[in-house]
Design a protein around this motif. Sequence first.
Motif, PDB file in Angstrom:
ATOM      1  N   UNK A 147      10.128  -3.803   4.876  1.00  0.00           N
ATOM      2  CA  UNK A 147       9.108  -3.286   3.974  1.00  0.00           C
ATOM      3  C   UNK A 147       8.036  -2.530   4.759  1.00  0.00           C
ATOM      4  N   UNK A 148       7.664  -1.344   4.261  1.00  0.00           N
ATOM      5  CA  UNK A 148       6.565  -0.619   4.902  1.00  0.00           C
ATOM      6  C   UNK A 148       6.023   0.453   3.971  1.00  0.00           C
ATOM      7  N   UNK A 149       4.790   0.868   4.224  1.00  0.00           N
ATOM      8  CA  UNK A 149       4.210   2.009   3.525  1.00  0.00           C
ATOM      9  C   UNK A 149       4.886   3.278   4.042  1.00  0.00           C
ATOM     10  N   UNK A 150       5.291   4.152   3.128  1.00  0.00           N
ATOM     11  CA  UNK A 150       6.033   5.350   3.514  1.00  0.00           C
ATOM     12  C   UNK A 150       5.252   6.649   3.297  1.00  0.00           C
ATOM     13  N   UNK A 154      -1.164   9.447   6.342  1.00  0.00           N
ATOM     14  CA  UNK A 154      -2.309   8.832   7.017  1.00  0.00           C
ATOM     15  C   UNK A 154      -2.440   7.338   6.732  1.00  0.00           C
ATOM     16  N   UNK A 155      -1.634   6.821   5.822  1.00  0.00           N
ATOM     17  CA  UNK A 155      -1.672   5.382   5.524  1.00  0.00           C
ATOM     18  C   UNK A 155      -0.484   4.634   6.115  1.00  0.00           C
ATOM     19  N   UNK A 156       0.414   5.354   6.810  1.00  0.00           N
ATOM     20  CA  UNK A 156       1.584   4.718   7.407  1.00  0.00           C
ATOM     21  C   UNK A 156       1.229   4.077   8.750  1.00  0.00           C
ATOM     22  N   UNK A 157       1.998   3.083   9.132  1.00  0.00           N
ATOM     23  CA  UNK A 157       1.902   2.487  10.464  1.00  0.00           C
ATOM     24  C   UNK A 157       3.273   2.607  11.117  1.00  0.00           C
ATOM     25  N   UNK A 158       3.486   3.722  11.796  1.00  0.00           N
ATOM     26  CA  UNK A 158       4.800   3.996  12.373  1.00  0.00           C
ATOM     27  C   UNK A 158       5.175   3.010  13.478  1.00  0.00           C
ATOM     28  N   UNK A 209      -4.190  12.023  -3.460  1.00  0.00           N
ATOM     29  CA  UNK A 209      -4.779  11.323  -2.318  1.00  0.00           C
ATOM     30  C   UNK A 209      -4.502   9.824  -2.329  1.00  0.00           C
ATOM     31  N   UNK A 210      -4.451   9.196  -3.495  1.00  0.00           N
ATOM     32  CA  UNK A 210      -4.499   7.739  -3.552  1.00  0.00           C
ATOM     33  C   UNK A 210      -3.194   7.058  -3.950  1.00  0.00           C
ATOM     34  N   UNK A 211      -2.264   7.757  -4.582  1.00  0.00           N
ATOM     35  CA  UNK A 211      -1.004   7.107  -4.956  1.00  0.00           C
ATOM     36  C   UNK A 211      -0.214   6.790  -3.684  1.00  0.00           C
ATOM     37  N   UNK A 212       0.178   5.545  -3.534  1.00  0.00           N
ATOM     38  CA  UNK A 212       0.840   5.087  -2.306  1.00  0.00           C
ATOM     39  C   UNK A 212       2.314   4.808  -2.583  1.00  0.00           C
ATOM     40  N   UNK A 213       3.174   5.246  -1.674  1.00  0.00           N
ATOM     41  CA  UNK A 213       4.610   4.972  -1.782  1.00  0.00           C
ATOM     42  C   UNK A 213       4.981   3.896  -0.774  1.00  0.00           C
ATOM     43  N   UNK A 214       5.464   2.768  -1.293  1.00  0.00           N
ATOM     44  CA  UNK A 214       5.894   1.644  -0.466  1.00  0.00           C
ATOM     45  C   UNK A 214       7.418   1.587  -0.490  1.00  0.00           C
ATOM     46  N   UNK A 215       8.041   1.509   0.689  1.00  0.00           N
ATOM     47  CA  UNK A 215       9.502   1.413   0.757  1.00  0.00           C
ATOM     48  C   UNK A 215       9.929  -0.010   1.086  1.00  0.00           C
ATOM     49  N   UNK A 216      10.907  -0.506   0.356  1.00  0.00           N
ATOM     50  CA  UNK A 216      11.489  -1.813   0.645  1.00  0.00           C
ATOM     51  C   UNK A 216      13.004  -1.677   0.625  1.00  0.00           C
ATOM     52  N   UNK A 217      13.621  -1.912   1.786  1.00  0.00           N
ATOM     53  CA  UNK A 217      15.081  -1.926   1.869  1.00  0.00           C
ATOM     54  C   UNK A 217      15.528  -3.362   1.656  1.00  0.00           C
ATOM     55  N   UNK A 218      16.285  -3.588   0.608  1.00  0.00           N
ATOM     56  CA  UNK A 218      16.798  -4.914   0.277  1.00  0.00           C
ATOM     57  C   UNK A 218      18.212  -5.073   0.814  1.00  0.00           C
ATOM     58  N   UNK A 309       2.519   3.271  -6.165  1.00  0.00           N
ATOM     59  CA  UNK A 309       1.509   2.324  -6.600  1.00  0.00           C
ATOM     60  C   UNK A 309       0.113   2.928  -6.559  1.00  0.00           C
ATOM     61  N   UNK A 310      -0.705   2.628  -7.571  1.00  0.00           N
ATOM     62  CA  UNK A 310      -2.089   3.114  -7.567  1.00  0.00           C
ATOM     63  C   UNK A 310      -2.925   2.330  -6.557  1.00  0.00           C
ATOM     64  N   UNK A 311      -4.122   2.835  -6.213  1.00  0.00           N
ATOM     65  CA  UNK A 311      -5.007   2.059  -5.323  1.00  0.00           C
ATOM     66  C   UNK A 311      -5.362   0.726  -5.962  1.00  0.00           C
ATOM     67  N   UNK A 312      -5.528  -0.283  -5.132  1.00  0.00           N
ATOM     68  CA  UNK A 312      -5.696  -1.640  -5.647  1.00  0.00           C
ATOM     69  C   UNK A 312      -6.993  -1.859  -6.404  1.00  0.00           C
ATOM     70  N   UNK A 313      -8.081  -1.197  -5.986  1.00  0.00           N
ATOM     71  CA  UNK A 313      -9.392  -1.520  -6.560  1.00  0.00           C
ATOM     72  C   UNK A 313     -10.092  -0.359  -7.253  1.00  0.00           C
ATOM     73  N   UNK A 314      -9.695   0.884  -6.971  1.00  0.00           N
ATOM     74  CA  UNK A 314     -10.498   2.035  -7.395  1.00  0.00           C
ATOM     75  C   UNK A 314     -10.318   2.416  -8.862  1.00  0.00           C
ATOM     76  N   UNK A 315      -9.234   1.957  -9.478  1.00  0.00           N
ATOM     77  CA  UNK A 315      -8.914   2.395 -10.838  1.00  0.00           C
ATOM     78  C   UNK A 315      -8.815   1.185 -11.756  1.00  0.00           C
ATOM     79  N   UNK A 316      -9.374   1.309 -12.941  1.00  0.00           N
ATOM     80  CA  UNK A 316      -9.214   0.268 -13.960  1.00  0.00           C
ATOM     81  C   UNK A 316      -8.007   0.635 -14.822  1.00  0.00           C
ATOM     82  N   UNK A 317      -7.003  -0.228 -14.820  1.00  0.00           N
ATOM     83  CA  UNK A 317      -5.813  -0.003 -15.638  1.00  0.00           C
ATOM     84  C   UNK A 317      -6.053  -0.550 -17.036  1.00  0.00           C
TER      85      UNK A 317
END
Length: 377
Positions: A147-150, A154-158, A209-218, A309-317
Amino acid sequence: MTTAAVTSRVERLASSGIQLIPKEYVRLQEELTNMGNVFEEEKNNEGPQVPTIDLGDIEAEDEAVRERCRNELKKAAMEWGVMHLVNHGISNELINRVKVAGEAFFNSPVEEKEKYANDQASGNLQGYGSKLANSASGQLEWEDYFFHCAFPEDKRDLSIWPKTPEDYIPAASEYAKQLRGLATKILAVLSVGLGLEEGRLEKEVGGIEELILQMKINYYPKCPQPELALGVEAHTDVSSLTFILHNMVPGLQLFYEDKWITAKCVPNSIIMHIGDTIEILSNGKYKSILHRSLVNKDKVRISWAVFCEPPKEKIILKPLPETVSETEPPRYLPRTFAQHIDHKLFRKTGGAVEKNQSTEDNKSPEDNQPREDGKRS
């Protein structure tokens, strides 16, 4: 790396020659419906079938052709919340590179993969992992994962991405970049389907800017008792959209019209789920479908899931004002994405889904700090 960490891997357990799975992997009796031979179930052409949407005309110059394509996507999102996307614009060559790189990582020795192990106890969930027991169910899932941010870059940790094979980083990076473009197209169609401007839903889930793509290989190893185990238990995705590749081994099941339906393997397709976030914003007009992953005795199954995924705190769903009326009042309480994860709106109760209930039923590795509850199919 500890001995306990190594022995906890499902791959190691599966390759040990056991004939009976440990009791912690045996699912509850109410979960065991429609868990027969997945290869036979996939051949079943009777009853409802997951829709296939041809995106080749999604931006056609001919308005009638374009609208037909967009209406088919909208209908699938409203009736199913899941679909096979074909002619999606991402080359088979790139998709094959992603699959080859992911398979090569999981084909390496467990000891090599352990170099990338995550540390769930400290909340570090990116990397190589396996589900831990949790108080919600007590059962374990028959899978290991990476699992990692893809995206965005600028939000990835290669540093925690696999170094071998060498093509993993370039292939996964380019794939995530192209998926981000596809997500924009899909969200535009879904926006118009609600009577909104094309860019509205994308803005509501974080924008460029804020939508994050997380990859998970199962990684689902062969299982000696597949009729008793689940790769991933029943859940809905918390994401806005989820895009899934797989190695053409069946296993995805959808809970549709009160029964479990096994999705067919469609060549050159990407499976797309509508996530909870879009269901909430649309006030339930688009569906986030309950789904799970089966395992089998004969073939390893691998899937590549990317969660937008949207940002965790910045948006009210909450349901958008345009989706609410006197006859259709708001169906969901306002929450941040983080709050939605903590107070999951969708929970399974036997075969049903109840809304506005608190549960830990649907957590991804990233979703559930500090608890690990890995629901990513």
